[in-house]
Design an enzyme around this catalytic site. Structure first.
Site, short mmCIF file in Angstrom:
data_model
loop_
_atom_site.label_atom_id
_atom_site.label_comp_id
_atom_site.label_asym_id
_atom_site.label_seq_id
_atom_site.Cartn_x
_atom_site.Cartn_y
_atom_site.Cartn_z
CB SER A 1 -0.93 0.01 1.22
OG SER A 1 -0.17 -0.01 2.42
CB CYS B 1 0.57 -4.99 1.93
SG CYS B 1 -0.68 -3.99 2.78
CD GLU C 1 3.41 5.56 4.37
OE1 GLU C 1 2.75 6.42 3.78
OE2 GLU C 1 3.65 4.43 3.92
CB CYS D 1 2.55 -3.35 9.95
SG CYS D 1 2.53 -1.91 8.83
CG HIS E 1 4.83 1.13 7.07
ND1 HIS E 1 4.06 0.41 6.19
CD2 HIS E 1 4.91 2.39 6.55
CE1 HIS E 1 3.70 1.19 5.18
NE2 HIS E 1 4.19 2.40 5.39
#
Length: 274
Positions: free
Chosen positions: A12, A74, A159, A193, A195
């Site tokens: 994503s 993801c 982010e 996740c 991230h």
């Protein structure tokens, strides 16, 4: 001469680059196309149908670029879209294509990392609410107790490159405390996740030193290598020139600026917008 058939890597946003980094490190000979749907990120708080539609669009775009194998790097897409794509869309429209996720490979090995059989899973709301990890881990390790914690503020912090600042400490501590409050026996924490590996320095400072903190890059890379060995009919069709191409639905300049943080190096080929 075979047509180019790169491996597609979808996320994503930026997080899948942490998985891509491990895959390309272990399997450097293949060609790859990475697609980040940054314009519609984060996926974690979207409804099931929305995530499925977004993911399918991106998978079909990768198919159109010649990818016969796509990895959903993801967790939210793997939790909320993968099964429908595998069971509904591939058989009817793309019988010669394959789409794999990151949840099953992790569930298959997580029992090797806990002594107490108490595992913590930290992910987006979408991943946690899907209960995909609860279901998948129970298939392979029915004796393991899975404790989940949603961490909705972590992706926005990462982010926006605020994840290592002092302002992020509150949200790191809050979610970690909420997880450990569920069980004092948790000795393994999965960062569900892609991230979240960027928060490792802060997480290691919060959790006890004996707690194992798992990231998914190496696990998924090992699983993909094993998959290709077991499926020579897929592996033989992949192109091998070592090329890597990067695409984003968002701002290419912003993607390029952020990507090296996740990928571990500058993107030599640049980023294109779709």
């Amino acid at each position: 001469m075979q047509n180019p058939s790169p491996i597609g890597i979808f996320d994503s946003g930026y997080g899948g680059l942490t998985v891509f980094r491990s895959i390309a490190g272990q399997l450097p000979a293949y060609d790859y196309i990475y697609l980040g749907d940054n314009a519609r990120s984060p996926y974690g708080d979207h409804a099931f149908e929305t995530i499925y539609q977004y993911t399918l669009e991106c998978v079909e775009w990768l198919f159109s670029k010649g990818c016969s194998l796509v990895i959903l790097a993801c967790n939210t897409a793997s939790a909320k879209a993968l099964r429908t794509i595998q069971q509904k869309d591939l058989p009817s429209k793309y019988p010669d294509k394959r789409v794999l996720g990151v949840i099953r490979p992790t569930a298959e090995v997580i029992g090797n990392f806990t002594l107490t059989n108490n595992v913590g899973v930290m992910g987006t709301r979408g991943t946690v609410n899907s209960e995909s990890y609860l279901l998948e881990i129970k298939k392979f390790f029915p004796e393991i107790e899975v404790h989940q914690q949603a961490c909705p503020m972590w992706v926005p912090l990462i982010e926006n490159n605020e994840h290592l600042q002092a302002g992020a400490d509150f949200f790191v501590q809050e979610y970690c405390n909420a997880l450990t409050a569920q069980s004092a026996a948790i000795d393994c924490v999965l960062l569900a996740c892609t991230h979240y590996p960027l928060l490792l320095p802060k997480l290691k400072a919060v959790f006890p030193t004996e707690t194992r903190i798992l990231t998914q890059g190496e696990i998924v890379a090992n699983s993909l290598a094993n998959y290709l060995e077991r499926h020579p009919e897929i592996e033989s069709g992949l192109s091998r020139t070592g090329e890597k191409a990067f695409f984003t639905s968002g701002d290419p300049k912003a993607f390029d600026e952020h990507a090296s943080i996740f990928f571990g190096e500058a993107l030599k080929s640049g980023v294109a917008h779709i």
